[in-house]
Design a protein around this motif. Structure first.
Motif, PDB file in Angstrom:
ATOM      1  N   GLY A  15      11.125  -1.342  20.240  1.00  0.00           N
ATOM      2  CA  GLY A  15       9.879  -1.003  20.913  1.00  0.00           C
ATOM      3  C   GLY A  15       8.828  -0.654  19.903  1.00  0.00           C
ATOM      4  O   GLY A  15       9.080  -0.651  18.712  1.00  0.00           O
ATOM      5  N   PRO A  16       7.598  -0.393  20.323  1.00  0.00           N
ATOM      6  CA  PRO A  16       6.530  -0.070  19.370  1.00  0.00           C
ATOM      7  C   PRO A  16       6.830   1.207  18.624  1.00  0.00           C
ATOM      8  O   PRO A  16       7.338   2.174  19.195  1.00  0.00           O
ATOM      9  CB  PRO A  16       5.285   0.056  20.261  1.00  0.00           C
ATOM     10  N   ARG A  17       6.564   1.222  17.340  1.00  0.00           N
ATOM     11  CA  ARG A  17       6.803   2.405  16.518  1.00  0.00           C
ATOM     12  C   ARG A  17       5.669   3.400  16.655  1.00  0.00           C
ATOM     13  O   ARG A  17       4.497   3.016  16.696  1.00  0.00           O
ATOM     14  CB  ARG A  17       6.967   1.971  15.056  1.00  0.00           C
ATOM     15  N   LYS A  18       6.023   4.691  16.713  1.00  0.00           N
ATOM     16  CA  LYS A  18       5.036   5.752  16.924  1.00  0.00           C
ATOM     17  C   LYS A  18       3.958   5.729  15.852  1.00  0.00           C
ATOM     18  O   LYS A  18       2.769   5.783  16.137  1.00  0.00           O
ATOM     19  CB  LYS A  18       5.741   7.102  16.923  1.00  0.00           C
ATOM     20  N   GLU A  19       4.390   5.579  14.539  1.00  0.00           N
ATOM     21  CA  GLU A  19       3.395   5.584  13.462  1.00  0.00           C
ATOM     22  C   GLU A  19       2.487   4.361  13.562  1.00  0.00           C
ATOM     23  O   GLU A  19       1.307   4.410  13.243  1.00  0.00           O
ATOM     24  CB  GLU A  19       4.105   5.586  12.100  1.00  0.00           C
ATOM     25  N   TYR A  20       3.050   3.265  13.984  1.00  0.00           N
ATOM     26  CA  TYR A  20       2.282   2.005  14.087  1.00  0.00           C
ATOM     27  C   TYR A  20       1.212   2.119  15.172  1.00  0.00           C
ATOM     28  O   TYR A  20       0.069   1.754  14.993  1.00  0.00           O
ATOM     29  CB  TYR A  20       3.248   0.873  14.387  1.00  0.00           C
ATOM     30  N   HIS A 319       3.038   1.411   8.458  1.00  0.00           N
ATOM     31  CA  HIS A 319       1.862   1.313   7.585  1.00  0.00           C
ATOM     32  C   HIS A 319       2.002   2.181   6.340  1.00  0.00           C
ATOM     33  O   HIS A 319       2.586   3.258   6.376  1.00  0.00           O
ATOM     34  CB  HIS A 319       0.599   1.724   8.350  1.00  0.00           C
ATOM     35  N   GLU A 320       1.432   1.676   5.243  1.00  0.00           N
ATOM     36  CA  GLU A 320       1.381   2.417   3.985  1.00  0.00           C
ATOM     37  C   GLU A 320      -0.059   2.482   3.509  1.00  0.00           C
ATOM     38  O   GLU A 320      -0.951   1.849   4.092  1.00  0.00           O
ATOM     39  CB  GLU A 320       2.265   1.724   2.932  1.00  0.00           C
ATOM     40  N   TYR A 321      -0.294   3.257   2.435  1.00  0.00           N
ATOM     41  CA  TYR A 321      -1.665   3.491   1.985  1.00  0.00           C
ATOM     42  C   TYR A 321      -1.757   3.351   0.473  1.00  0.00           C
ATOM     43  O   TYR A 321      -0.750   3.331  -0.222  1.00  0.00           O
ATOM     44  CB  TYR A 321      -2.136   4.889   2.439  1.00  0.00           C
ATOM     45  N   CYS A 322      -2.981   3.269   0.000  1.00  0.00           N
ATOM     46  CA  CYS A 322      -3.213   3.165  -1.435  1.00  0.00           C
ATOM     47  C   CYS A 322      -2.892   4.502  -2.098  1.00  0.00           C
ATOM     48  O   CYS A 322      -3.434   5.539  -1.716  1.00  0.00           O
ATOM     49  CB  CYS A 322      -4.666   2.771  -1.706  1.00  0.00           C
ATOM     50  N   SER A 323      -2.029   4.486  -3.087  1.00  0.00           N
ATOM     51  CA  SER A 323      -1.587   5.729  -3.719  1.00  0.00           C
ATOM     52  C   SER A 323      -2.200   5.963  -5.086  1.00  0.00           C
ATOM     53  O   SER A 323      -2.178   7.087  -5.597  1.00  0.00           O
ATOM     54  CB  SER A 323      -0.060   5.729  -3.861  1.00  0.00           C
ATOM     55  N   ARG A 324      -2.769   4.910  -5.700  1.00  0.00           N
ATOM     56  CA  ARG A 324      -3.278   5.053  -7.059  1.00  0.00           C
ATOM     57  C   ARG A 324      -4.443   4.095  -7.282  1.00  0.00           C
ATOM     58  O   ARG A 324      -4.393   2.931  -6.898  1.00  0.00           O
ATOM     59  CB  ARG A 324      -2.147   4.778  -8.055  1.00  0.00           C
ATOM     60  N   ALA A 327      -4.280   0.082  -8.306  1.00  0.00           N
ATOM     61  CA  ALA A 327      -2.961  -0.501  -8.071  1.00  0.00           C
ATOM     62  C   ALA A 327      -3.063  -1.608  -7.026  1.00  0.00           C
ATOM     63  O   ALA A 327      -4.034  -1.693  -6.269  1.00  0.00           O
ATOM     64  CB  ALA A 327      -1.980   0.570  -7.606  1.00  0.00           C
ATOM     65  N   LEU A 328      -2.052  -2.478  -6.991  1.00  0.00           N
ATOM     66  CA  LEU A 328      -1.991  -3.460  -5.912  1.00  0.00           C
ATOM     67  C   LEU A 328      -1.725  -2.740  -4.598  1.00  0.00           C
ATOM     68  O   LEU A 328      -0.877  -1.845  -4.522  1.00  0.00           O
ATOM     69  CB  LEU A 328      -0.882  -4.479  -6.170  1.00  0.00           C
ATOM     70  N   ALA A 329      -2.443  -3.126  -3.573  1.00  0.00           N
ATOM     71  CA  ALA A 329      -2.243  -2.511  -2.264  1.00  0.00           C
ATOM     72  C   ALA A 329      -0.857  -2.849  -1.736  1.00  0.00           C
ATOM     73  O   ALA A 329      -0.384  -3.975  -1.901  1.00  0.00           O
ATOM     74  CB  ALA A 329      -3.303  -3.008  -1.290  1.00  0.00           C
ATOM     75  N   PRO A 330      -0.178  -1.908  -1.107  1.00  0.00           N
ATOM     76  CA  PRO A 330       1.084  -2.260  -0.439  1.00  0.00           C
ATOM     77  C   PRO A 330       0.789  -3.282   0.656  1.00  0.00           C
ATOM     78  O   PRO A 330      -0.255  -3.203   1.311  1.00  0.00           O
ATOM     79  CB  PRO A 330       1.547  -0.925   0.162  1.00  0.00           C
ATOM     80  N   VAL A 331       1.671  -4.235   0.858  1.00  0.00           N
ATOM     81  CA  VAL A 331       1.410  -5.260   1.863  1.00  0.00           C
ATOM     82  C   VAL A 331       1.333  -4.649   3.260  1.00  0.00           C
ATOM     83  O   VAL A 331       0.693  -5.210   4.160  1.00  0.00           O
ATOM     84  CB  VAL A 331       2.481  -6.373   1.810  1.00  0.00           C
ATOM     85  N   MET A 332       1.937  -3.481   3.453  1.00  0.00           N
ATOM     86  CA  MET A 332       1.884  -2.825   4.758  1.00  0.00           C
ATOM     87  C   MET A 332       0.661  -1.920   4.911  1.00  0.00           C
ATOM     88  O   MET A 332       0.530  -1.223   5.916  1.00  0.00           O
ATOM     89  CB  MET A 332       3.169  -2.027   5.009  1.00  0.00           C
TER      90      MET A 332
END
Length: 355
Positions: A15-20, A319-324, A327-332
């Motif tokens: 099912g749909p993920r809460k964070e998503y 989902h992920e976020y830019c950490s630095r 840097a290359l963005a995470p694909v998520m």
């Protein structure tokens, strides 16, 4: 980046993920500084090269020259003259010889000019650049010939060139809601867990469904994608069981299918994994027009990112976020929307495991 998490039975999320879901409803999921250092780049659309028609002209003109020469070589001596007319016979032979020489010279000039042009039009430089992106010359310059050896094969160039183009599409388009399956079966790498997927395209959509299916298969089976290191293989099917269905649909139809999983994609006109259904939805507007974060000159990479991002959700990644900074963005990361989070700006990236 950590290795991909496991897949639920059949490769589907329950099912749909809460964070998503929350990520779509969060108003502050925007650039912190309101700016994007990776705004649209220079246009990269290829323009088709017009042929000069030199080949056809060379053939036609060369043929005319040959006819002229053959006609001039017909003997000029008249058969009814008396045998004792030596002066007239000698004069006739000399005249015929002179006429023949002149005809041959003229024929060579007529045939020679267009033939040279035809050779130029068929040169490796002219032919090699006919499918390549970027500006075209008329096939007579030296630049095209000099760069021909460094270019890919025509088939590869054609695919890459088309994938680099933007296509016109109304951002408010709402299609029929009916889908057609792209026929055919394509095997993946054959290594690791085998996932079967189908490609559906909304009927009446003014986009190339075969190109879309080819892009999906090439992207998912690239070692930089979710099968990295031989962990997974993606087989495209058009009948029988499928673990999920990658669907290219108009913005209106995409919104309806995303809503089935509680996702509102209308604000930013994006894509989604409708996790409570079998469909991974790719918004046709984004597929056709891209996003300012990647720019006009990275359409191919943007389309690869769309596929990897939404299939990543299907495989259980949130989902992920830019950490630095830099840097290359995470694909998520939601790269269609932004590249900056908490003051750090990442570079656009299409792959879960970039080399």
């Amino acid at each position: 980046m950590s290795a991909p998490s496991g897949v639920a039975a059949g490769g589907l999320m329950p099912g749909p993920r809460k964070e998503y879901v929350e990520a779509f409803d969060t108003p502050d999921a925007l650039d912190c500084d309101g700016e994007d250092v990776f705004a649209a780049g220079a246009p990269g659309a290829a323009r088709a090269r017009r042929r000069t028609g030199a080949d056809a002209g060379g053939t036609h003109d060369g043929g005319s020259g040959t006819d002229t020469a053959e006609g001039a070589e017909e003997p000029r001596e008249a058969g009814g003259h008396a045998k004792g007319g030596r002066t007239r016979t000698f004069t006739g032979v000399a005249a015929a010889a002179v006429t023949t020489v002149l005809a041959v010279v003229v024929a060579g000039q007529v045939a020679g000019g267009p033939q040279d042009e035809g050779n130029t039009a068929r040169s490796p430089g002219g032919a090699g650049r006919s499918d390549a992106p970027g500006d075209r010359d008329d096939g007579r310059g030296g630049g095209a010939t000099a760069s021909a050896s460094a270019e890919p094969t025509p088939t590869a160039t054609s695919y890459d060139a088309v994938m680099a183009l933007k296509f016109p599409l109304d951002p408010k388009l709402s299609g029929s809601g009916a889908f057609k399956t792209i026929p055919g079966h394509d095997k993946g790498t054959g290594r690791g867990q085998v996932l079967r997927y189908r490609v559906d395209v909304e009927k009446g959509l003014p986009l190339d469904g075969e190109l879309f299916a080819k892009a999906v298969h090439k992207t998912l089976n690239d070692d930089r994608s979710w099968g990295h290191g031989g962990t997974r293989s993606f087989d495209r099917v058009s009948s029988g069981r499928a673990d999920f269905v990658i669907t290219l649909a108009s913005p209106g139809t995409t919104a309806k299918w995303c809503a089935k999983s509680g996702l509102d994609i209308t604000q930013d006109n994006v894509s989604c994994d409708s996790a409570s259904t079998e469909r991974v939805m790719i918004n046709a507007y984004r597929w056709a027009q891209g996003a300012r974060t990647f720019g006009d000159d990275r359409m191919h990479a943007y389309r690869q990112m769309l596929i990897n991002h939404e299939v990543g959700h299907r495989l259980g990644h949130n989902h992920e976020y830019c950490s630095r900074q830099g840097a290359l963005a995470p694909v998520m990361m939601q790269q269609t929307k932004f590249l900056t989070t908490d003051g750090a700006t990442c570079r656009p990236n299409a792959w879960p495991y970039p080399k």
